[in-house]
Design a protein around this motif. Sequence first.
Motif, PDB file in Angstrom:
ATOM      1  N   UNK A1796       0.483  -1.117   0.318  1.00 17.87           N
ATOM      2  CA  UNK A1796      -0.251  -0.311  -0.284  1.00 17.87           C
ATOM      3  C   UNK A1796       0.934   1.278  -0.001  1.00 17.87           C
ATOM      4  N   UNK A1797       2.605   1.225   1.204  1.00 14.66           N
ATOM      5  CA  UNK A1797       2.319   2.664   0.724  1.00 14.66           C
ATOM      6  C   UNK A1797       3.465   3.188  -0.297  1.00 14.66           C
ATOM      7  N   UNK A1798       3.883   1.639  -1.158  1.00 10.80           N
ATOM      8  CA  UNK A1798       4.690   2.281  -1.842  1.00 10.80           C
ATOM      9  C   UNK A1798       4.101   1.797  -3.863  1.00 10.80           C
ATOM     10  N   UNK A1799       3.044   2.235  -3.310  1.00 10.75           N
ATOM     11  CA  UNK A1799       1.838   1.221  -4.394  1.00 10.75           C
ATOM     12  C   UNK A1799       2.306   0.728  -5.589  1.00 10.75           C
ATOM     13  N   UNK A1800       3.122  -0.254  -5.111  1.00 14.22           N
ATOM     14  CA  UNK A1800       3.911  -1.562  -6.017  1.00 14.22           C
ATOM     15  C   UNK A1800       3.123  -3.059  -5.713  1.00 14.22           C
ATOM     16  N   UNK A1801       3.286  -3.116  -6.855  1.00 20.35           N
ATOM     17  CA  UNK A1801       2.947  -4.931  -6.705  1.00 20.35           C
ATOM     18  C   UNK A1801       4.184  -5.683  -6.928  1.00 20.35           C
ATOM     19  N   UNK A1802       4.661  -6.623  -5.276  1.00 19.66           N
ATOM     20  CA  UNK A1802       5.429  -7.465  -6.042  1.00 19.66           C
ATOM     21  C   UNK A1802       4.987  -8.804  -6.009  1.00 19.66           C
TER      22      UNK A1802
END
Length: 1992
Positions: A1796-1802
């Motif tokens: 959520x915080x970085x707006x990235x999919x891991x």
Amino acid sequence: MALMVHLKTVAHLRGKGDKIAKVTFRGLSFYSRVAENCEEVAHFNEMFRWPIASRLDGNEMLEIQVYNYSKVFSNRLVGTFCMVLQKVAQEGHLELTDTLIDDNNTSIKTNVTIEIKYQSMDGTVGVWSDGEFLDVPDDRDGMFAFETDSLLSGQSHGSGTSPGRSLQGSIPTFRKAGKGVFSAMKLGKIKISKDDHRKADEPAVLDMEDLDRKAIRLAGSLDPDTISLASVTAVTTNVSNKRSKPDIKMEPSSGRPVDYQISITVIEARQLIGLNMDPVVCVEIGDDKKYTSMKESTNCPYYNEYFVFDFHVPPDVMFDKIIKLSVIHSKNLLRSGTLVGTFKMDVGTVYSQPEHQFYHKWAILSDPDDITAGCKGYIKCDIAVVGKGDNIKTPHKANETDEDDIEGNLLLPEGIPAERQWARFYVKIYRAEGLPKMNTSIMANVKKAFIGENRDLVDPYVQVQFAGQKGKTSVQKSSYEPIWNEQVIFTELFPPLCKRIKVQIRDSDKVNDVAIGTHFIDLRKISNDGDKGFLPTLGPAWANMYGSTRQYTLMDEHQDLNEGLGEGVSFRARLLLSIAVEILDTTSPEIISSTEVQVEPVSNISESATGKIDEFFLFGAFLEATMIDRKIGDKTISFEITIGNYGNQIDGVSKPSSKKKKKDGENEEEESELIQNSSEDEADEDGDLVSVSSTPLMKPVITDRNYFHLPYFEKKPCVYIKSWWQDQRRRLYNSNMMDKIADKLEEGLNDVQEIIKTEKAFPERRLRGVLEELSVGCSRFVALANKDVNQAGRTKLDRERLKSCMREMDSMGQQAKQIRTQVKKNTVRDKLKLVQNFLQKLRFLADEPQHSIPDVFVWMMSNNKRIAYARIPSKDILYSIVDEETGKDCGKVKAVFLKLPGKKGFGPAGWTVQAKLELYLWLGLNKQRKDFLNGLPNGFEEVKAAKMGPGIHSVPPVSLVYNMKQVFQLRAHMYQARSLFAADSSGLSDPFARVFFSTHSQVTEVLSETLCPTWDQLLVFDDVELFGEASELRDDPPIIVVEIYDQDTVGKAEFIGRTFAKPTIKMCDEHYGPPRFPPQLEYYQVYRGNCTAGELLAAFELLQIGQGGRADLPPLEGPTDSERGPILPVPLGIRPVLSRYRIEVLFWGLRDLKRINLAQVDRPRVDIECAGRGVQSVLIQNYKKNPNFSTLVKWFEVDLPENELLHPPLNIRVVDCRAFGRYILVGSHAVTSLRRFIYCTPDKTSNNWATAGDIIVNMDTEPSVRKMDTVVKLDATSDAVVKVDMTEEESDKKKKKKKKKGGMEEEDETDERVLDWWSKYFASIETLKETLRAQEAAQAEAEEREDLEIAAEAADIKPDDLLLKGSKTKEKGKEKKSAKDKKKGQAADGSEKRPVKAKVDELLVYNKELESEYGNFEDWLHTFNLYRGKAGDDDEHALDDDRIVGRFKGSLCMYKLPLSEEITREAGFDPNMGMFQSIPHNDPINVLVRVYVVRATDLHPADINGKADPYVVIKLGKSEVKDKENYISKQLNPVFGKSFDIEATFPMESMLTVSVYDWDLVGTDDLIGETKIDLENRFYSKYRATCGISSNYSVHGYNVWRDPMKPSQILAKLCKDGKIDGPNYGPGGKVKVANRIFMGPTEIEDENGLKKQTEEHLALTVLNHWEEIPRVGCKLVPEHVETRPLLNPDKPGIEQGRIEMWVDMFPMDMPAPGPAIDISPRKPKRYELRVIIWNTDEVILEDDDYFTGEKSSDIFVRGWLKGQQEDKQDTDVHYHSLTGEGNFNWRFVFPFDYLMAEEKIVISKKESMFSWDETEYKIPPRLTLQVWDADHFSADDFLGAIELDLNRFPRGAKTAKQCSLDMIRNEQELPTISIFKQKRVKGWWPFVARDENDEMELTGKVEAELHLVTAEEAEKSPVGLGRNEPDPLEKPNRPDTSLMWFLSPLKSIRYFIWHNYRWLILKVLGLILLLLMLGLFLYSIPGYLVKKILGA
């Protein structure tokens, strides 16, 4: 323009005595000489001259003051004479006698007689007789008419001496190389016209506020803020007109290879053109290529891959390399793929960017094969170029939101338009001349034998390189003067991002082609991008090429020089070329669309196009040749001078043959006419004047052990050369004028810096003077430059350059005037920076891109070999009648140092002088030749060559004989040197100095083992003979060279450095006394190559020996020291005045001592020495057990100079005491400046000691924006209340739903449970970025304010009124300031602009190391590095780190004795500790060290795949923590999120090393980089760096208090230690500390929400504002994260990445701290995205039917999440849609992990089948949907796609009709939604693809529903893929035909026929029915009728 004052006499004086007069005009004062023992009348008879810029105003004043002169006391004023210059301004001339007035304004008897002259620029006011100032040539036969008409017509030359020279002529200007200390009262003489100057031999004293207290104070009557001091600058004294300044830096800097690292991150690409591509990005620099991985079927791939290229090449080569980014489509092992587009830029462009980098910028791709195509897509990348010692500041990485704006972030330097157009660059190559032989003569003979004719030995062609492309002309066989007439055409985007065009003449050869010469053309110099600018244009002009010497050898050691690396040592050829650029109209049809280089023939140009050929004359005289290296001292030596090929002994030319003259279009008559015209007496012999280009051979004589000299005593050899060149002097003249203005400016700026540095008074006046000179110079340039405009051979570039130079100079002059008015005491530094920009601009403008006359080379020949050379630019010695235009060394004697050619000159060989020449050069037109000897020192006779016929008197001399000889004694007072270069392995040197003057040399004694020798020695040179007139020598002595060497026991002494000096001269008729004598000691900067190598403190005087012999000279004291033998000390008047000082030394400990000779250091001791006295520490008994000293403070007393600048260095040496009384030096450190350790008594009256009245400091609970109100002056008495505005955020903390910057919803964010340490961290990073932005804005605002001020000054408004009327700039600016000062990390007042932030407690993120913010924590404990070993030869101590053998910790304090009583009487004063009171004890202490490592960024890749597998290693003393098992696979930006606890004992273990290693499966792990932190200094610092103080106190949650001591305990301890009163807690939330009152809240919530009373908030408030506490206050270290660069010892100075971390320390004797904060990385949250594809519509139809030719499509939809292409999902196929409508009711399910915080999919996946483990990727969440047409046998056809960024995508349209292309086109304007907030969205979205013309077209629409659920919800309500269980979707309602027609052919045939021929069939059926009925009717009617008839 100038004002001249002739001060004749002062009469009616009272009493006998010495008198001196001071004449002041416009704030610039001159002193007359001292009139000695005058009774009634003082005869001064002196001339003073002020060059002035602005017109003389009638109200201006001239002031003359007469003083009684005293050598000892200050001078007493007799009287003053002031005069208004109104009459002078009108008439231009005035003589008068008038009385003086005394201090009380009453007139006295004494009177003064003066004469004043004033000449204005336009000649409106009286004219002086020509002879008086301007040496106008007696123009006998009109040969000068053409030159001087334009000059003397009144436009210019009022004074004949330009500002450029007048200031050197009239004011004695003192030049200092480097850092002179005393540039004050020096003498010079006012030079008046030639015939006058024997009378005026008396000195004029120049005033400048000075340290030696004899200086006369500046006039107090003038407003000090308006006074300007013009050139008072001082290698080191009065430079008169006969000598020019030598260059001190020797070594060639260019051409030397340096380390560079280029790092490129390819982040992503967008809008690539092409259908369904698999793009790869190729990064190419020079010949190195690297590729990214391939991303499948996407037009906007996301790579985030990092590449590093390392180079070791010279800077020029580096900056010319091209960085090329290209996108290649579907590349694989077998095929190379097709090129989509490329982007090119040279490395130099990147390097010239701020911070040498582009960060997150978009490169525009264009197709080189099709220039009509337009943009092919964008690549987002970072590019950084790091040279040695550059540090790159990476902007902080955090949420990337604003970078999606492509147009606003293009990868282009500032000022280049986004839309670049294609242009053609035409490089026309006409012909070349003067090529060297490129074959040996043996080969030539062989060829001749075979071919039978003698041919030229070179086959030249020209190769042009530009923007990574090469073009070649044809080869001209066997020609020294080839003619090509071809043009090479490049097609490139304009403006190009490549700065230089490289033009090279090469010799074509069967084996390998070699370069003959290279020329670079800098496009910035041949174009101008301003609004009145011009496109690049050049020539037709000759370009001169330089390179190796002209002898041809097979293995040319200097071949690099021909390639353009390094400074050429000989002329190679010249090439006639021109350049033009045309911008292409890419729409026109006949354009060639490829960018291939083309070569075409062009027509020849006429001879005169490059200018009229004229005859030039070069004359040189060798006055002295000394310092000849001893290696060549045994052979005879001669010197050769060449210009072009003229004068070259190998293949020189003498005179163009008659053939050539015909070619030049001047027929014989014309030529003879020229000769006739030149002058009668020259005509006869001029035609056959033979050039003499080299001096006669001569055997050198020994000077001393190292050097020889040639015996040029009274006979000085001369050379002269005639040469023929195109007359393009105007170019050089303009360039010379600008150079002179720039030199003057540079000198002035050095002066101002000098004044600031030595803290003398009034730097602002000097700066005003400099600006005044600059504006004069500029206006003078504008007046002079616009001449000879119609000369032959002027090119377009000449005209355009002239225009732009005139504009630039004009505006520079205006700006200089404006800035001058704003220079105040407090703005000096800022304005100085501005003016330095002017200097760079001037130097840039002065560099003329079109050559004319080639440079002059001076070669020293020994034994027919060329040994050493000097290259002298021809413009520097070019003569002009106009003074400003003359080259700076023309007709002057210059000290020239010869150096070794090419690579031989690198390193130590380049530092030693090969020879020093005193050389006089003059270059000019042959017809102006008569003045060529004028600049030589007078007193010579000419000797002509013997062979000449009649009319000999105008032939140049072959030698000069000086019959005037002066004898001098030189006294060199060598006092001391400091900060010398360490030349021995011990880290010290054994220095001695060698002084050279003329042909003499002497050495000082050798002082062993020191870097700061105090020789205190006087060297006396007796009987120095100098040739020439006494008066000229007095002005202009030759320079003294001082070389410092290191004595070695074996081998020859090693060179340390060199400096130049000029002596002060006393003629035999002058008095030896103040103010000139005895001379003052001065600092001279010592250089070694291009680096500084220390400084020398010395004084030099040259005393003439008259008739009386040496007896008349001031006496020398004999050797006073019996120990030192016959060494003379520096006499008393010169050595500095000493005072008694006490130096206290704090001995704390030694750290990190390395082994010495393999043995460990066991019992070290520290010796401190200063000026011969010193003190030793106690011995450390066992270094291993405890490296601290047991006795902390010792002191010693020493006599030091009063003047702080002369303080000798203090030496710290560490020795190891071994057995048997042996001592071994471990390392040493020299403290060069003791100033920072001088103790000054605290000033009791200052505001910090405020005693009366309490001051209330009202605080907000969080350090938010501090408005300007906080900065209130706190007087001692006032009861000021310092108020800080509350922020609104408190009140409605949880009421509003606020939006966080990321755009996440606030509900879950403020909920305490969701917040973790990372929320705090990310919020803080936002703040950091905002602060940085605010600072940038503030800077911009400050500049804006400055412009406002300038405007205001012009209009006479106070800037404040203007601001109050207009903008709020003032307030904003102030806030910015306070925000910056307080470093609260909050953006200043940005709140109305940004979304209100969530109330998250923040910490402070420093984007640098913590210690750089707090002065290395050296508040009382300093760290001194100990050095040992030789210093590296590299530039500026880059390698010094390798020499560090340990560190000494301690401190110094020095003060003058006796010290005032009150300090020692204070309570608790411990006399043993001296000034070091209240210092903690240094016994060992146990500490728990807790290291938090947050993350690393931009690591240098360590593996072949361009990635690394990093893990953290922490070392402290013997303990080491390796986190190897938790390595992070294939990451260059790993998030570690770990804390490590280590127990340590200070002082043994105090250096913490945090390293990042790269994990390798096999082999050892490699170090990526490490950072070292000195924990001890942090631990003991008063800034309390043990545990950062957070901004809020809470007992639970994510912001829990970490320190075992509560705020109140910390505060109590601080108050106790600082002996201040408090803390006293009062009611109502108040606390009083000392006399400050703080407010704050008093309640706290515990975990259960219960409120309790507490004092902690109050105490914390005080701690956060501790810097406001008087006397002991300082900023305490806040809770923070620091960013530290990682360095690798193998690559010194180049950052290998950065690490974010912080350290907490807790003493073990205190209560134990709580558990470490959990900062482990946030685990990504598991989500499931369910996408239901309901329907499609308007999909384009792709297939044609077999039978019917009908259009239809077999539609299916494919979808995937970015980065998970392999998990792509397809719907079933809707066959045979004939309308583009498809019905699917199909569900895709995409599970993913999301941060959520970085707006990235891991994503974790293996890179390839061979990968050992999975790699984690972070990718923006983007959903791709594509629509396809299914084909059975061929590949499916791609129809269109849409990509939705799940965080911000346009809302779907309600119906298919409303869905349009605009949803994509205007994405930026439309409101966007985030699936993470909406959870469920349904609507229609368009599919798009690009057509052939790259236009977006709508290819279909899709109705989809997106539903986001968390993993838990997904488990509770599972769904099936497609239309499967659970929760199945119903089957779509599709027409039957969508089944395959071959399964039910009849059905489908029916369908086809029915579908297509429905109406036809119906009509046919109807018809058939009708016919049937008709038939039946006809058939049955007879029967019916019969029946009817029959009546049945």
